[in-house]
Design a protein around this motif. Structure first.
Motif, short mmCIF file in Angstrom:
data_model
loop_
_atom_site.label_atom_id
_atom_site.label_comp_id
_atom_site.label_asym_id
_atom_site.label_seq_id
_atom_site.Cartn_x
_atom_site.Cartn_y
_atom_site.Cartn_z
N ARG A 36 -13.42 -0.70 6.67
CA ARG A 36 -13.54 -2.01 7.06
C ARG A 36 -13.37 -2.50 8.54
O ARG A 36 -13.27 -3.77 8.71
N SER A 43 -20.78 3.75 7.78
CA SER A 43 -21.72 3.13 6.69
C SER A 43 -21.16 3.42 5.32
O SER A 43 -20.62 4.32 5.12
N SER A 222 -25.03 1.57 15.07
CA SER A 222 -24.52 0.62 14.05
C SER A 222 -23.19 0.00 14.45
O SER A 222 -22.50 0.49 15.48
N LYS A 223 -22.99 -1.02 13.88
CA LYS A 223 -21.81 -1.90 14.23
C LYS A 223 -21.41 -2.53 13.04
O LYS A 223 -22.42 -3.18 12.62
N TYR A 224 -20.15 -2.65 12.61
CA TYR A 224 -19.67 -3.38 11.56
C TYR A 224 -18.60 -4.47 11.79
O TYR A 224 -17.41 -3.76 12.62
N THR A 260 -21.26 -2.73 3.37
CA THR A 260 -20.65 -2.79 4.88
C THR A 260 -19.36 -2.46 4.99
O THR A 260 -18.63 -2.88 6.02
N GLN A 263 -17.46 -6.06 5.31
CA GLN A 263 -17.64 -6.78 6.49
C GLN A 263 -18.79 -7.53 6.64
O GLN A 263 -19.79 -7.22 5.94
N CYS A 266 -23.18 -7.12 10.29
CA CYS A 266 -23.50 -5.55 10.34
C CYS A 266 -24.85 -5.50 10.98
O CYS A 266 -25.79 -6.51 10.76
N GLN A 268 -27.77 -2.08 11.92
CA GLN A 268 -27.93 -0.62 11.75
C GLN A 268 -29.49 -0.38 12.33
O GLN A 268 -30.28 -1.03 11.83
N PHE A 279 -24.54 -8.51 5.43
CA PHE A 279 -23.48 -7.80 4.26
C PHE A 279 -24.50 -7.28 3.31
O PHE A 279 -24.06 -6.31 2.55
N GLN A 281 -27.49 -6.13 4.16
CA GLN A 281 -28.43 -5.32 4.77
C GLN A 281 -29.88 -5.42 4.77
O GLN A 281 -30.53 -4.73 3.75
N TYR A 344 -26.58 -8.15 15.66
CA TYR A 344 -25.15 -8.42 14.99
C TYR A 344 -24.47 -9.40 15.00
O TYR A 344 -24.01 -9.87 13.94
#
Length: 1006
Positions: A36, A43, A222-224, A260, A263, A266, A268, A279, A281, A344
């Motif tokens: 989280r 991922s 990637s970033k969450y 995610t 979160q 997101c 990717q 969330f 995707q 993002y």
């Protein structure tokens, strides 16, 4: 009365005892792929395969064909396997960046061999550079040295970039000498190994790099982050920005746990879809991302993302040819950090979140139609359980064709109850994935072969061999995917509380909820937790039913969506209103807790004078009610499993106290009159009865923990600006008694009252006589509010003041040390004015009620203060974070509460005006390098949760303020904040709590 708070900084803070707290449990990032965290969370599918890869999205098929001798990798696949732009450049670097020359090709070193450092790639505006062995390069040209390269780049990947100081060689004019990081323009990137940073909005955001499956070159990033999907959707639903019921919020948020890690934001860029966001995707290659951009163009345009409808992207294997993003003709360029960070931040814009939620809701409708088709075969309605829907929604989101198969398989198996059915459904989902995932790969591989061989089918022998290969490879993958779904979405899922208006609103986004929330049997929960209704009216989310205090006047009436499917609570409240003004007596009669061998309050009846004649027995407690009134299925199951008459009676008494609490008169969220005093007495009696239970097994421990937590929900609330005007002045525009107010709330949650006071009673009565004008009221002083036995200086009158008012007198009496003259009162009040800000004094004041108060400091990492090492203890860093960010967060929360209660355009606009400062405070990374958000939450869940489970009351310290803890769970912290009456049962995310410095210290009362 005064409303402004005064700083509560304690002069004794440095002397407060510090108890080392064991580090919290492993973070989810360490234990599971679906973490989280705010930054770089793995991922939901780990390294296997992203959740949105569906039919038509597999690039690995040719590898399998090659493995069985049926063909070679396609040209497109080979190109896809090459680095970005076909060149050997670092991830995130533009295709125009020239690679660093191999060591063997470099000119002979002019200086002694340099220490080796990781290669670093920079794009600073339009200029592109690399740092190799401590030297800045532009292509092959060496431009100069990086000072202390070991410190500058050696730790990149572990923390945000620090200074990278450039010292140019003679004749080099660009870039300029100095810190390249500080001088970097907006949109610049720094890449080292798998990690990149992008300068966005003046600060550096971190992205995690990913390699191609099976190893090889980097594919993207990637970033969450952004906070909980459940919290954000609930917030938007309450504000009317999305039209979702509480169940729909819960189901969609549960799907995000797999996608995610729960979160909201997101991005990717590492798989064949090139760009996936949000969330749910939504993806570029199959067209869902373009649909979202068209539904929410403003949110994307805010971050420089606009569609060019005159051009499209074409990529082998894509089912669509989506329109291009203006300014990016090469689809592979979208994989870079500069574009990734734009998508993002766009993914958390309110209109984008709403558009993705609407898409998820349309999927949920398809799931519900599939359920309807299977319910007749099943012979039960357990498919409509919120957990069942959440599991099946994620199946549909990942593999739509698997949904009907898994549903039909589960419908054909018997299930006697909800838990048995969830076992059946879990097994059916996993079995479906194990069977269908290999077949999906098999069919894809056959189509690929046929396409490459002019329409010829695969030879029969090769066909059989291919099927065996796919089963060997993909059966374990299918099992992992199915298991991920039924384990990452917990069985304790409950409907969110979105408020009556949002929950009952119609329209597209609310379709699919056939009749609000399902019956209580369909929804279970873990430990009872509270959540506010629109406008901040307190209630609880234990199995969807309210357990805590009743709604304030003017609040929306609870709907069936909020869990009271049968209207039983309303029926009981109606009964209360017809019986008596004192809601302690309910319908059929009363039972005496003091009788039948059950202990009453520890020190006798409320108002009893230890030096005077004995008073009457404890006031009648409400008759026990069915445990089902609590609406907590897990508690009902525990009671049945234990099978003890006393346990059943205690649970029934708790249910009665719930109804008693809901029936109390309230004003500004404060419980009023003798009913409040009765409730405190009854809480004390119930606690004594609970503590008298013999030590039991795990079920008994769990039962006590649930009852203890529920009692914290029921305890009265106080608003500090109503406190008697003794230790509140001077100056006249400040209020400084949040500490005493919270102490009063905590003591009453333990069943303590003025009857338990063991301090200097004569001194207290002398102080009351001196300040009689403030208690009774005169031309200059307002009278004590809600004194239930009248306003005066007799012991009975004083003992029935609001407890925070009584505590002001008790604080003065403690410093009078038994004296009773006016000079002693004056001196005691003067010293108490300062002493109430000291932690140790509050401990001593609690001891006057036979309550032990321990001071505990936040210590998740175990790191201590060290000038030599340059470290600060966790609690100091947390307090510093709160000092910086509390105001921005509180202003936003106040505006959000107002908007939720009134819902006007002006209110909503005020929220959005404050959002940038709020977002900046929430994103503050000042403590992330020592205590991450996940570690913060997990530490509190473990340590503070243990305090609540063992029956203790907790007062929480934050930046310059105190609040009383009501509850906490995996999603929220719920507190009674005395600063504003709108903050009774105030629900905070862990990100909000951390930003304001919550729990840097706490008082734990037992």
């Amino acid at each position: 009365m005064r409303t402004t708070e005064q700083s509560q900084v304690s002069p004794a803070e440095v002397d407060a005892p510090v108890r080392a707290i064991a580090p919290g449990k492993q973070t989810r990032a360490e234990t599971a792929a679906g973490a989280r965290g705010q930054e770089g969370v793995a991922s939901g599918w780990g390294t296997d395969e992203t959740a949105h890869q569906r039919a038509g999205s597999w690039e690995a098929d040719d590898d399998f064909l090659s493995a069985v001798g049926l063909g070679s990798m396609s040209v497109a696949a080979k190109a896809d396997a090459a680095p970005l732009g076909g060149r050997d450049v670092a991830p995130g670097a533009s295709a125009a960046v020239a690679p660093a020359a191999p060591a063997a090709a470099r000119p002979a070193a002019k200086k002694p061999a340099r220490v080796k450092h990781p290669d670093v790639y920079l794009t600073l505006g339009d200029a592109r550079y690399s740092i190799v062995a401590g030297v800045l390069r532009s292509g092959k040209e060496e431009l100069g040295e990086i000072e202390d390269a070991q410190a500058a780049v050696g730790k990149l990947g572990k923390r945000a970039p620090g200074a990278i100081v450039f010292r140019p060689s003679e004749g080099v004019t660009a870039p300029a000498a100095g810190d390249l990081v500080a001088a970097a323009p907006e949109g610049s990137t720094i890449t080292s190994g798998r990690t990149s940073w992008v300068k966005h909005g003046g600060s550096w955001d971190k992205l995690s790099g990913h390699k191609k499956r099976g190893g090889g070159k980097f594919k993207g990033f990637s970033k969450y982050g952004g906070g909980s999907v459940r919290e954000r959707l609930t917030e938007l639903a309450r504000a009317g920005q999305v039209r979702l019921s509480g169940e729909q919020v819960a189901v969609i948020a549960a799907m995000a746990e797999v996608e995610t890690g729960g979160q909201i934001a997101c991005v990717q860029t590492y798989d064949d879809q090139v760009m996936s966001i949000g969330f749910k995707q939504v993806v570029l290659g199959h067209g869902s991302l373009e649909k979202i951009i068209e539904k929410a163009p403003a949110g994307f345009a805010k971050h420089g993302i606009v569609l060019d409808h005159s051009r499209t992207y074409v990529k082998d294997g894509w089912s669509k040819q989506p329109h291009q993003v203006a300014g990016c003709e090469d689809v592979e360029e979208l994989r870079t950090p500069a574009w990734a960070i734009k998508f993002y931040y766009a993914s958390m814009e309110p209109d984008v979140v709403a558009a993705i939620a609407e898409l998820a809701l349309s999927d949920l409708r398809e799931v519900e139609r599939t359920i309807e088709a299977s319910e007749g075969d099943a012979g039960h309605d357990f498919f409509n359980d919120v957990v069942s829907k959440a599991w099946l929604l994620e199946v549909y989101n990942n593999r739509p064709a698997f949904t009907a198969k898994a549903t039909a398989l589960a419908a054909g198996k018997p299930a006697a109850n909800r838990e048995a059915f969830l076992d059946v459904l879990a097994e059916s989902i996993i079995e479906t994935y194990k069977v269908e995932e290999p077949l999906l790969a098999y069919r894809k591989a056959k189509r690929s072969y046929k396409k490459k061989h002019g329409g010829k089918d695969l030879p029969s022998e090769a066909d059989a061999e291919l099927l065996v290969k796919m089963k060997e490879e993909y059966t374990p993958i299918g099992e992992r995917k199915g298991t991920n779904i039924v384990t990452k979405i917990p069985r304790t899922l409950t409907a969110a509380h979105v408020g009556a208006a949002a929950a009952s609103s119609g329209g597209a986004a609310s379709a699919g909820a056939s009749s609000g929330a399902p019956p209580a049997a369909r929804v279970t929960s873990g430990p009872p937790r509270t959540a506010p209704k629109a406008g901040g009216a307190p209630t609880t989310a234990a199995a969807g039913r309210g357990l805590g205090r009743a709604s304030k006047a003017g609040s929306p009436t609870p709907t069936t969506d909020e869990g009271d499917s049968f209207g039983f609570d309303d029926l009981l409240l109606g009964m209360l209103s017809t019986v008596s003004k004192a809601p302690a007596v309910i319908a059929a009669g009363v039972s005496q807790l003091a009788g039948a061998g059950h202990a009453g309050p520890a020190s006798g009846p409320k108002g009893a004078d230890a030096t005077g004649p004995a008073q009457a027995a404890p006031r009648a407690a409400p008759a026990p009610l069915p445990v089902s009134v609590l609406g907590d299925a897990s508690l009902e199951q525990l009671v049945a499993k234990i099978g003890s008459a006393e346990v059943t009676a205690i649970a029934g008494q708790l249910a009665a106290l719930k109804v008693e609490s809901q029936g109390l008169k309230r004003n500004r969220q404060e419980e009023q009159g003798e009913g409040r005093d009765d409730l405190v007495e009854h809480l004390g009696a119930l606690r004594a009865r609970l503590e008298a239970l013999p030590k039991g097994d795990a079920n008994g421990v769990a039962f006590k923990a649930k009852v203890y937590r529920a009692m914290q929900d029921l305890a009265p609330y106080y608003f500090q600006s109503r406190n008697i005007d003794i230790l509140e002045a001077p100056p006249a525009d400040k209020t400084r008694t949040c500490n005493l107010t919270c102490l009063g709330m905590a003591l009453e949650s333990l069943g303590r009252s003025a009857a338990n006071f063991k301090g200097h009673k004569d001194s207290l009565m002398a102080a009351a006589r001196f300040y009689q004008h403030k208690i009774v009221g005169d031309a200059k002083s307002e009278a004590a509010h809600d004194a239930t036995a009248g306003r005066g200086t007799s012991w009975d009158e004083l003992a029935n003041l609001r407890l925070p008012d009584f505590l002001e007198l008790a604080a003065i009496a403690r410093n009078m040390k038994g004296a009773t003259d006016d000079d002693a009162v004056k001196a005691g009040a003067k010293s108490a004015w300062d002493d109430i800000l000291k932690w140790g004094f509050l401990q001593d004041l609690a001891s006057d009620f036979s309550v032990k108060a321990k001071i505990k400091m936040f210590d998740a990492s175990g790191i201590k203060d060290s000038r030599k090492a340059g470290t600060k203890a966790d609690h100091r860093r947390l307090r510093g974070l709160g000092d910086k960010n509390r105001k921005a967060v509180e202003k936003f929360l106040n505006a959000r509460n107002t908007a939720a209660a009134k819902g006007s355009k002006q209110n909503l606009a005020a929220v959005e005006k404050l959002r940038p400062a709020y977002d900046a405070a929430i994103r503050d990374d000042g403590i992330d390098d020592q205590v991450s958000l996940t570690a913060y939450r997990d530490h509190l869940m473990k340590e503070v949760g243990s305090d609540l489970d063992s029956g203790k009351a907790v007062i929480v310290g934050l930046a310059s303020h105190f609040v009383k803890l009501q509850a906490l769970d995996e999603d929220h912290v719920i507190v009674d904040d005395p600063a504003r009456d709108s903050r009774a049962s105030s629900t905070l995310s862990y990100a909000e709590a951390r930003a304001m410095g919550y729990f840097h210290m706490r008082f734990v009362l037992s």
